[in-house]
Design a protein around this motif. Structure first.
Motif, PDB file in Angstrom:
ATOM      1  N   LYS A  97       1.111  -1.193   0.009  1.00 19.56           N
ATOM      2  CA  LYS A  97       0.079   0.007  -0.288  1.00 19.56           C
ATOM      3  C   LYS A  97       1.099   1.522  -0.004  1.00 19.56           C
ATOM      4  N   GLN A  98       2.153   1.300   1.113  1.00 19.74           N
ATOM      5  CA  GLN A  98       2.914   2.458   0.963  1.00 19.74           C
ATOM      6  C   GLN A  98       3.716   2.542  -0.206  1.00 19.74           C
ATOM      7  N   CYS A  99       4.148   1.440  -0.843  1.00 21.89           N
ATOM      8  CA  CYS A  99       5.059   1.412  -2.036  1.00 21.89           C
ATOM      9  C   CYS A  99       3.451   1.862  -3.674  1.00 21.89           C
ATOM     10  N   THR A 100       2.582   1.787  -3.190  1.00 27.12           N
ATOM     11  CA  THR A 100       1.639   2.197  -4.655  1.00 27.12           C
ATOM     12  C   THR A 100       1.322   3.149  -4.269  1.00 27.12           C
ATOM     13  N   ALA A 101       1.095   4.535  -3.507  1.00 32.13           N
ATOM     14  CA  ALA A 101       0.827   5.660  -2.863  1.00 32.13           C
ATOM     15  C   ALA A 101       1.805   5.987  -2.894  1.00 32.13           C
ATOM     16  N   ARG A 102       3.243   5.911  -2.480  1.00 34.28           N
ATOM     17  CA  ARG A 102       4.736   6.831  -2.578  1.00 34.28           C
ATOM     18  C   ARG A 102       5.906   6.575  -3.425  1.00 34.28           C
ATOM     19  N   ASP A 103       5.772   5.073  -3.959  1.00 39.32           N
ATOM     20  CA  ASP A 103       6.710   4.873  -5.262  1.00 39.32           C
ATOM     21  C   ASP A 103       6.223   5.046  -6.275  1.00 39.32           C
ATOM     22  N   PRO A 104       6.637   6.184  -7.512  1.00 37.18           N
ATOM     23  CA  PRO A 104       6.563   6.015  -8.393  1.00 37.18           C
ATOM     24  C   PRO A 104       7.130   4.650 -10.095  1.00 37.18           C
ATOM     25  N   VAL A 105       8.008   4.788  -9.302  1.00 36.64           N
ATOM     26  CA  VAL A 105       8.929   3.119  -9.772  1.00 36.64           C
ATOM     27  C   VAL A 105       7.931   1.497  -9.246  1.00 36.64           C
ATOM     28  N   PHE A 106       7.889   1.605  -8.698  1.00 34.74           N
ATOM     29  CA  PHE A 106       7.145   0.998  -7.685  1.00 34.74           C
ATOM     30  C   PHE A 106       5.539   0.727  -9.003  1.00 34.74           C
ATOM     31  N   SER A 107       5.495   2.387  -8.925  1.00 36.68           N
ATOM     32  CA  SER A 107       4.209   1.413  -9.209  1.00 36.68           C
ATOM     33  C   SER A 107       4.064   1.239 -10.796  1.00 36.68           C
ATOM     34  N   GLN A 108       5.110   2.111 -11.461  1.00 36.90           N
ATOM     35  CA  GLN A 108       4.575   1.871 -13.506  1.00 36.90           C
ATOM     36  C   GLN A 108       5.585   0.460 -13.293  1.00 36.90           C
ATOM     37  N   ALA A 109       6.461  -0.520 -12.174  1.00 33.59           N
ATOM     38  CA  ALA A 109       6.472  -1.292 -12.410  1.00 33.59           C
ATOM     39  C   ALA A 109       5.092  -2.906 -12.406  1.00 33.59           C
ATOM     40  N   GLU A 110       4.331  -2.101 -11.315  1.00 33.49           N
ATOM     41  CA  GLU A 110       3.911  -3.043 -10.780  1.00 33.49           C
ATOM     42  C   GLU A 110       2.650  -3.290 -12.498  1.00 33.49           C
ATOM     43  N   ALA A 111       2.268  -1.676 -12.574  1.00 33.57           N
ATOM     44  CA  ALA A 111       1.479  -1.546 -14.134  1.00 33.57           C
ATOM     45  C   ALA A 111       2.052  -1.956 -15.036  1.00 33.57           C
ATOM     46  N   ASP A 112       3.225  -2.682 -15.375  1.00 31.70           N
ATOM     47  CA  ASP A 112       3.648  -2.599 -16.395  1.00 31.70           C
ATOM     48  C   ASP A 112       2.765  -3.349 -16.963  1.00 31.70           C
ATOM     49  N   LEU A 113       2.505  -3.891 -18.114  1.00 29.05           N
ATOM     50  CA  LEU A 113       1.629  -5.339 -18.907  1.00 29.05           C
ATOM     51  C   LEU A 113       2.326  -6.298 -19.283  1.00 29.05           C
ATOM     52  N   HIS A 114       3.626  -6.132 -19.788  1.00 29.66           N
ATOM     53  CA  HIS A 114       4.446  -7.092 -20.066  1.00 29.66           C
ATOM     54  C   HIS A 114       4.607  -7.949 -18.989  1.00 29.66           C
ATOM     55  N   ASN A 115       4.369  -7.633 -17.688  1.00 27.77           N
ATOM     56  CA  ASN A 115       3.931  -8.492 -16.468  1.00 27.77           C
ATOM     57  C   ASN A 115       3.212  -9.126 -15.924  1.00 27.77           C
ATOM     58  N   LEU A 116       2.130  -8.537 -16.928  1.00 28.12           N
ATOM     59  CA  LEU A 116       1.150  -9.123 -16.712  1.00 28.12           C
ATOM     60  C   LEU A 116       0.249 -10.636 -17.450  1.00 28.12           C
ATOM     61  N   VAL A 117      -0.131 -11.307 -16.793  1.00 28.90           N
ATOM     62  CA  VAL A 117      -1.071 -12.219 -17.905  1.00 28.90           C
ATOM     63  C   VAL A 117      -2.678 -13.377 -16.608  1.00 28.90           C
ATOM     64  N   PRO A 118      -2.897 -13.195 -17.995  1.00 27.13           N
ATOM     65  CA  PRO A 118      -4.963 -14.250 -17.438  1.00 27.13           C
ATOM     66  C   PRO A 118      -4.599 -15.390 -16.811  1.00 27.13           C
ATOM     67  N   VAL A 119      -4.982 -15.900 -16.119  1.00 25.77           N
ATOM     68  CA  VAL A 119      -4.438 -17.346 -15.254  1.00 25.77           C
ATOM     69  C   VAL A 119      -5.747 -17.132 -14.506  1.00 25.77           C
ATOM     70  N   VAL A 120      -5.822 -18.483 -14.090  1.00 27.87           N
ATOM     71  CA  VAL A 120      -6.594 -19.459 -13.260  1.00 27.87           C
ATOM     72  C   VAL A 120      -6.582 -18.528 -12.486  1.00 27.87           C
ATOM     73  N   GLY A 121      -7.952 -18.641 -11.232  1.00 30.92           N
ATOM     74  CA  GLY A 121      -7.300 -18.006 -10.348  1.00 30.92           C
ATOM     75  C   GLY A 121      -6.836 -18.409  -9.300  1.00 30.92           C
ATOM     76  N   GLU A 122      -7.318 -20.178  -8.933  1.00 29.46           N
ATOM     77  CA  GLU A 122      -6.185 -20.846  -7.684  1.00 29.46           C
ATOM     78  C   GLU A 122      -5.476 -20.912  -8.253  1.00 29.46           C
ATOM     79  N   VAL A 123      -4.869 -20.843  -9.051  1.00 31.82           N
ATOM     80  CA  VAL A 123      -3.343 -20.899 -10.236  1.00 31.82           C
ATOM     81  C   VAL A 123      -2.686 -20.184  -9.078  1.00 31.82           C
ATOM     82  N   ASN A 124      -3.154 -18.458  -9.732  1.00 30.86           N
ATOM     83  CA  ASN A 124      -2.666 -17.721  -8.734  1.00 30.86           C
ATOM     84  C   ASN A 124      -2.314 -17.601  -7.498  1.00 30.86           C
ATOM     85  N   GLY A 125      -3.597 -17.593  -6.742  1.00 33.52           N
ATOM     86  CA  GLY A 125      -2.981 -17.909  -5.158  1.00 33.52           C
ATOM     87  C   GLY A 125      -2.807 -18.703  -4.903  1.00 33.52           C
TER      88      GLY A 125
END
Length: 247
Positions: A97-125
């Motif tokens: 929560k703190q990183c998302t609110a205060r760290d723009p580099v973290f927010s950029q990395a967290e939102a990077d679409l190259h790092n994001l894929v759709p998966v089965v929810g149970e496998v994600n968990g």
């Protein structure tokens, strides 16, 4: 036409041929729904999905423990947000929560679409923030889905068909956001990168993400951003469109 006018036109055209990168994880998920609507298949198990619902029968998936979560699409960070955050000072001051609110580099990395894929929810968990690696277990936890999680070793073994893409995302993320990789992890991902070449799906994904976000994963290949008009036309104004489903 004067050279200055030509330069201004060229710059204007370059700006209009790709969209602005998502600023938050929430924005990234919203855009991701539009990207993967063209090929609605999950990353780890190759289950088909419609909206936010996984068609478990399409891939022979059998829930391990959580049938409700298994039936929905979730958005997986290949490089977990936990891994990204634990290399940032903000995480020590208040977690994600703190990183998302205060760290723009973290927010950029967290939102990077190259790092994001759709998966089965149970496998994600089940994968949680575990690292990837090779395991001796045969894939049987999720029916026909060839994904393995060893909870005691805190390690996940992905199917062979996803290992190359995973490797190239890890290498990309480590370079773009200066994430440290252990020697063991770097050797693994460099080996997977060589062993499992880029396929057509990965090229399609790289092209779509680059056109939306403005940069390609060079480990997959270059993308000519001047030729993004057709991609953006198909996706429409993804950020302004209503969000579909959950994730």
């Amino acid at each position: 036409m004067r050279p200055l006018s030509l330069l201004l036109l060229a710059l204007l055209f370059s700006v209009q041929t790709h969209a602005e990168a998502p600023r938050t994880f929430r924005e990234a998920k919203k855009i991701a729904w539009h990207i993967y609507a063209e090929r609605p298949v999950d990353f780890y198990c190759r289950c088909q999905f419609q909206g936010s619902r996984i068609d478990l029968a399409s891939c022979g998936y059998v829930p391990r423990k959580q049938p409700k979560r298994a039936a929905r699409v979730e958005w997986e960070h290949i490089v977990p947000a936990w891994v990204i955050g634990h290399q940032r000072q903000c995480w020590q001051q208040g977690g994600r929560k703190q990183c998302t609110a205060r760290d723009p580099v973290f927010s950029q990395a967290e939102a990077d679409l190259h790092n994001l894929v759709p998966v089965v929810g149970e496998v994600n968990g089940d994968r949680s923030n575990y690292g990837f690696g090779m395991l001796s277990e045969k894939p049987s936890q999720y029916g026909a889905c060839p994904f393995v999680v060893n909870f005691k070793q805190r390690t996940a073994m992905p199917p062979a068909y996803s290992r190359g893409a995973i490797a190239r995302v890890y290498l990309y993320m480590s370079e773009r956001y200066r994430l440290r990789l252990s020697k063991q992890d770097r050797r693994l991902y460099e080996a997977w990168n060589r062993q499992y070449p880029v396929d057509e799906w990965e090229q399609w994904r790289n092209r779509n993400v680059a056109c939306v976000q403005g940069n390609a994963n060079h480990h997959v290949g270059p993308v000519d951003l001047r030729r993004c008009a057709s991609v953006l036309s198909r996706l429409g104004r993804a950020r302004l469109a209503p969000r579909v489903g959950a994730g």
